[in-house]
Design a protein around this motif. Structure first.
Motif, PDB file in Angstrom:
ATOM      1  N   PHE A   1       0.851  -1.186   0.000  1.00  0.00           N
ATOM      2  CA  PHE A   1       0.000   0.000   0.000  1.00  0.00           C
ATOM      3  C   PHE A   1       0.889   1.238   0.000  1.00  0.00           C
ATOM      4  O   PHE A   1       1.810   1.327   0.823  1.00  0.00           O
ATOM      5  CB  PHE A   1      -0.903   0.007   1.235  1.00  0.00           C
ATOM      6  CG  PHE A   1      -1.711  -1.253   1.394  1.00  0.00           C
ATOM      7  CD1 PHE A   1      -2.977  -1.348   0.843  1.00  0.00           C
ATOM      8  CD2 PHE A   1      -1.201  -2.346   2.085  1.00  0.00           C
ATOM      9  CE1 PHE A   1      -3.730  -2.507   0.976  1.00  0.00           C
ATOM     10  CE2 PHE A   1      -1.937  -3.515   2.227  1.00  0.00           C
ATOM     11  CZ  PHE A   1      -3.202  -3.600   1.672  1.00  0.00           C
ATOM     12  N   GLY A   2       0.630   2.175  -0.898  1.00  0.00           N
ATOM     13  CA  GLY A   2       1.513   3.331  -0.914  1.00  0.00           C
ATOM     14  C   GLY A   2       1.046   4.436  -1.824  1.00  0.00           C
ATOM     15  O   GLY A   2      -0.019   4.383  -2.439  1.00  0.00           O
ATOM     16  N   VAL A   3       1.907   5.471  -1.894  1.00  0.00           N
ATOM     17  CA  VAL A   3       1.693   6.625  -2.765  1.00  0.00           C
ATOM     18  C   VAL A   3       3.034   6.939  -3.432  1.00  0.00           C
ATOM     19  O   VAL A   3       4.061   7.033  -2.748  1.00  0.00           O
ATOM     20  CB  VAL A   3       1.175   7.849  -1.972  1.00  0.00           C
ATOM     21  CG1 VAL A   3       0.998   9.044  -2.895  1.00  0.00           C
ATOM     22  CG2 VAL A   3      -0.138   7.523  -1.264  1.00  0.00           C
ATOM     23  N   GLN A   4       3.018   7.098  -4.741  1.00  0.00           N
ATOM     24  CA  GLN A   4       4.236   7.361  -5.510  1.00  0.00           C
ATOM     25  C   GLN A   4       4.831   8.725  -5.172  1.00  0.00           C
ATOM     26  O   GLN A   4       4.172   9.582  -4.575  1.00  0.00           O
ATOM     27  CB  GLN A   4       3.894   7.324  -6.990  1.00  0.00           C
ATOM     28  CG  GLN A   4       4.402   6.096  -7.725  1.00  0.00           C
ATOM     29  CD  GLN A   4       5.863   6.217  -8.130  1.00  0.00           C
ATOM     30  OE1 GLN A   4       6.673   6.838  -7.442  1.00  0.00           O
ATOM     31  NE2 GLN A   4       6.199   5.596  -9.245  1.00  0.00           N
ATOM     32  N   GLY A   5       6.079   8.925  -5.575  1.00  0.00           N
ATOM     33  CA  GLY A   5       6.749  10.209  -5.407  1.00  0.00           C
ATOM     34  C   GLY A   5       8.171  10.136  -5.915  1.00  0.00           C
ATOM     35  O   GLY A   5       8.692   9.067  -6.227  1.00  0.00           O
ATOM     36  N   GLY A   6       8.826  11.286  -5.960  1.00  0.00           N
ATOM     37  CA  GLY A   6      10.128  11.368  -6.594  1.00  0.00           C
ATOM     38  C   GLY A   6      11.198  10.478  -6.008  1.00  0.00           C
ATOM     39  O   GLY A   6      11.866   9.725  -6.724  1.00  0.00           O
ATOM     40  N   ALA A   7      11.380  10.541  -4.675  1.00  0.00           N
ATOM     41  CA  ALA A   7      12.507   9.826  -4.076  1.00  0.00           C
ATOM     42  C   ALA A   7      12.293   8.320  -4.016  1.00  0.00           C
ATOM     43  O   ALA A   7      13.264   7.561  -3.964  1.00  0.00           O
ATOM     44  CB  ALA A   7      12.763  10.365  -2.659  1.00  0.00           C
TER      45      ALA A   7
ATOM     46  N   MET B   1      -2.960   4.284  -2.618  1.00  0.00           N
ATOM     47  CA  MET B   1      -3.899   4.893  -1.692  1.00  0.00           C
ATOM     48  C   MET B   1      -4.054   6.383  -1.989  1.00  0.00           C
ATOM     49  O   MET B   1      -3.252   6.981  -2.714  1.00  0.00           O
ATOM     50  CB  MET B   1      -3.440   4.665  -0.253  1.00  0.00           C
ATOM     51  CG  MET B   1      -3.276   3.184   0.132  1.00  0.00           C
ATOM     52  SD  MET B   1      -4.812   2.232   0.079  1.00  0.00           S
ATOM     53  CE  MET B   1      -5.670   2.908   1.504  1.00  0.00           C
ATOM     54  N   ALA B   2      -5.072   6.991  -1.398  1.00  0.00           N
ATOM     55  CA  ALA B   2      -5.306   8.417  -1.612  1.00  0.00           C
ATOM     56  C   ALA B   2      -4.402   9.281  -0.741  1.00  0.00           C
ATOM     57  O   ALA B   2      -4.160  10.444  -1.057  1.00  0.00           O
ATOM     58  CB  ALA B   2      -6.775   8.754  -1.330  1.00  0.00           C
TER      59      ALA B   2
ATOM     60  N   ALA C   1      -0.596   3.507   5.566  1.00  0.00           N
ATOM     61  CA  ALA C   1      -0.106   2.918   6.820  1.00  0.00           C
ATOM     62  C   ALA C   1      -1.218   2.174   7.548  1.00  0.00           C
ATOM     63  O   ALA C   1      -1.007   1.066   8.075  1.00  0.00           O
ATOM     64  CB  ALA C   1       0.478   4.012   7.713  1.00  0.00           C
ATOM     65  N   HIS C   2      -2.422   2.765   7.604  1.00  0.00           N
ATOM     66  CA  HIS C   2      -3.538   2.088   8.277  1.00  0.00           C
ATOM     67  C   HIS C   2      -3.947   0.820   7.528  1.00  0.00           C
ATOM     68  O   HIS C   2      -4.287  -0.196   8.150  1.00  0.00           O
ATOM     69  CB  HIS C   2      -4.732   3.032   8.391  1.00  0.00           C
ATOM     70  CG  HIS C   2      -4.548   4.139   9.377  1.00  0.00           C
ATOM     71  ND1 HIS C   2      -3.813   3.992  10.543  1.00  0.00           N
ATOM     72  CD2 HIS C   2      -5.032   5.413   9.399  1.00  0.00           C
ATOM     73  CE1 HIS C   2      -3.847   5.129  11.224  1.00  0.00           C
ATOM     74  NE2 HIS C   2      -4.572   5.996  10.561  1.00  0.00           N
ATOM     75  N   ALA C   3      -3.936   0.874   6.205  1.00  0.00           N
ATOM     76  CA  ALA C   3      -4.292  -0.309   5.421  1.00  0.00           C
ATOM     77  C   ALA C   3      -3.274  -1.430   5.655  1.00  0.00           C
ATOM     78  O   ALA C   3      -3.648  -2.604   5.810  1.00  0.00           O
ATOM     79  CB  ALA C   3      -4.372   0.039   3.940  1.00  0.00           C
ATOM     80  N   ALA C   4      -1.990  -1.069   5.686  1.00  0.00           N
ATOM     81  CA  ALA C   4      -0.956  -2.068   5.948  1.00  0.00           C
ATOM     82  C   ALA C   4      -1.097  -2.646   7.345  1.00  0.00           C
ATOM     83  O   ALA C   4      -0.914  -3.851   7.568  1.00  0.00           O
ATOM     84  CB  ALA C   4       0.428  -1.441   5.757  1.00  0.00           C
ATOM     85  N   ASP C   5      -1.438  -1.792   8.306  1.00  0.00           N
ATOM     86  CA  ASP C   5      -1.631  -2.241   9.685  1.00  0.00           C
ATOM     87  C   ASP C   5      -2.753  -3.267   9.761  1.00  0.00           C
ATOM     88  O   ASP C   5      -2.601  -4.342  10.348  1.00  0.00           O
ATOM     89  CB  ASP C   5      -1.959  -1.025  10.551  1.00  0.00           C
ATOM     90  CG  ASP C   5      -2.211  -1.377  12.002  1.00  0.00           C
ATOM     91  OD1 ASP C   5      -1.245  -1.404  12.777  1.00  0.00           O
ATOM     92  OD2 ASP C   5      -3.383  -1.622  12.365  1.00  0.00           O
TER      93      ASP C   5
END
Length: 599
Positions: A59-65, A83-84, A90-94
């Protein structure tokens, strides 16, 4: 909390042949992946480490680094859920980790991406939930220069993770991830984090990461000493008013079966903490359900009057104990715990048993000389059940009672249905009026009390659950508004979840406390306007339903559950309804209030 998770087969399975077969299969799969898609850079080593750990969903959100790692994911068979918001990741992974029993994985980029994970990691840390977080970081040469989207992620997250590391070498970055995965699952579970500088994940390497393994120096206790076990069982067998207190560590250790067998064989009443809900079937005559601030009257009476408590996998937090000086004041405490730091931290343990809950319960079962002679005590417990039933006044023509709605959904769903919640009054009603009989079916934010947990948790739970399991999220209007954007994810992924918003147009628990302790001054707790959540759901592409009267409940419950996809039920509940029983903060569990005038 006590418990050892599903990190490596040898940690949770005593069948040597099965372990050998499983390890051989894992090694063969890893070899096949290496031959088909060899590692050529640090990012691919990170992905290979996750594959070796058996990860199926991220579960995550893309970005440069973090982009190099996402690029490496392009060729992986693992499923990434975008995710949005990173908090939702983090909550979904939990929740995924709670339901699946293996670490959930969340990902974010540097700077705000990483800091947006902090609430979810703090929640996982408080509840000892297994999570692995991977965060992008600016290139190592830029670290310390206040570069764009730079944050000291290791420093920021150190207080809210079990372990974290800044990965500085492409040859070892995969092993760092493998170690993080193993540490999240083994011993007292918790969140771990690996910070991944962009130059490290971009750098060339052909190093294949190893399987998830903890360092040789990490040796959580597994079995309690035979002497301490013998002392404990003699005290328990001689008790006249024994109780078992089952915490979340029972579930994490996969020890629910052992707990049930021990309690039933010895006819000892069982109380649960809120994280321990589901460890013991609440429809059993020995079940006293949840204790603490909003626990049942009979559980709190049993805690107050017991002379011997076997506490398994609990850290004795203040929402459970109330005032520590009045908690089980006449009891000898036997504490089964995997983390030595929790022993006698809040409640003094007369008989500490350090070890994994599953293993120690097995030791206790073998050593128990006889069942306690406590017929009168069990009769007393049943009397308390009759004196303090979990009922509520019901006017069919009056405003909708939230308890009635919870019971209606419970009656309409199978026993293995997974319930997730946000935090507030709705959370308490969901644990008080739903009958839990199986572990890993109650998913909530306990120690941190993070509003907004419920919807992203439902997403994680849905993906971890069996296909035929149902997932119901109970939320409040205030809690739902914090993360309702994750509905976009549920619709995009076509996830079959049912969200029930118990809508009282207020931050209900705050309003209840203001009525009870602040003279009824409703400062910043009530809304003069909230969205129509059924209409909001439809704008996202989900199904929207509304309940405004009791006679609508049965039909709408069925329609929402039968809808194949995400649905939201906006329930206009009685805005004056409060959560009882209630023990005042720091109060005596035996002096619980059943109404506001008793506070």
């Amino acid at each position: 909390m006590s418990g050892e998770g599903v990190s490596a087969p040898a940690d949770t399975n005593t069948d040597t042949d099965t372990d050998t077969d499983t390890d051989a299969t894992a090694d063969a799969d890893a070899d096949a992946r290496a031959e088909e898609r060899p590692v050529t850079n640090g990012a691919e080593s990170v992905v290979r480490a996750l594959e070796n750990a058996g990860v199926e969903h991220l579960f995550g959100v893309q970005g440069g680094a973090i982009m190099p790692v996402y690029d490496a994911l392009y060729h992986s068979e693992m499923t990434h859920i975008t995710m949005a918001h990173e908090q939702g990741a983090a909550h979904a992974a939990d929740a995924y980790g709670i339901v699946a029993g293996v670490p959930g994985v969340c990902m974010a980029t540097s700077g705000p991406g990483a800091t947006n994970l902090v609430t979810g990691l703090a929640d996982s840390n408080m509840d000892s939930d297994p999570v692995v977080a991977l965060t992008g970081q600016v290139p190592t040469d830029f670290v310390g220069s206040d570069a764009f989207q730079e944050t000291d992620t290791v420093g920021v997250t150190m207080p809210v993770t079990k372990w974290n590391t800044f990965s500085s070498d492409p040859d070892t970055v995969g092993d760092d991830v493998s170690e993080a995965f193993a540490l999240a699952a083994r011993g007292r579970q918790g969140p771990t984090l690996v910070d991944l500088p962009k130059d490290v994940t971009n750098a060339e390497t052909d190093k294949e990461p190893g399987e998830p393994r903890t360092p040789d120096t990490y040796t959580p206790p597994e079995r309690a000493s035979a002497e301490s076990v013998q002392e404990a069982v003699e005290v328990l067998a001689d008790a006249e008013k024994p109780v078992i207190l089952a915490g979340g560590g029972v579930i994490k250790a996969e020890a629910s079966e052992e707990l049930r067998a021990f309690a039933m064989e010895n006819d000892i009443p069982v109380i649960t903490t809120m994280p321990g809900i589901g460890a013991f079937p609440e429809d059993h005559e020995l079940a006293l359900e949840m204790a603490g601030m909003h626990g049942t009257g009979y559980a709190n009476m049993a805690i107050t009057m017991t002379d011997c408590m076997l506490a398994v996998g609990t850290r004795f937090d203040d929402r459970l104990t109330g005032g520590v000086e009045t908690f089980a004041p006449d009891a000898e405490i036997i504490h089964v715990e995997i983390d030595p730091a929790e022993v006698s931290k809040n409640i003094e343990a007369d008989y500490p048993l350090l070890g994994d809950a599953k293993q120690v319960l097995g030791q206790l079962t073998e050593a128990m000389p006889r069942a306690p002679d406590c017929d009168e005590w069990r009769e007393q417990v049943q009397t308390w059940k009759r004196e303090y039933p979990m009922d509520y006044p019901m006017d069919p023509d009056g405003p909708v009672k939230p308890q009635f709605v919870v019971e209606a959904f419970d009656a309409a769903t199978p026993a293995d249905t997974i319930v997730t919640t946000g935090v507030g009054q709705h959370q308490m009603w969901a644990c008080q009026y739903w009958t839990y009989t199986e572990p890993r079916t109650w998913v909530s934010s306990h120690g941190l009390g993070a509003m907004g947990y419920g919807l992203p948790a439902a997403i994680g739970a849905r993906l971890a659950a069996d296909d035929d399991q149902q997932v119901v999220c109970f939320d409040g209007d205030g809690s739902f508004l914090m993360t309702c954007q994750e509905l976009a994810v549920a619709v995009r992924e076509n996830l079959d979840i049912t969200v029930v918003v118990l809508n009282n147009e207020a931050i209900g628990m705050v309003r209840q406390w203001q009525d009870g302790f602040f003279g009824g001054r409703h400062m910043a707790s009530q809304y003069n306007w909230v969205p129509k959540f059924d209409t909001l759901a439809e704008s996202f592409g989900a199904a929207g339903f509304r309940i405004e009267s009791h006679d609508e409940v049965e039909e709408v419950v069925q329609e929402a559950l039968e809808y194949d996809g995400p649905s939201v039920v906006d329930v206009y509940i009685d805005p004056a309804e409060n959560v009882y029983p209630m023990v005042t903060s720091g109060g005596d569990n035996g002096q619980f209030a059943l109404s506001e005038d008793q506070l």
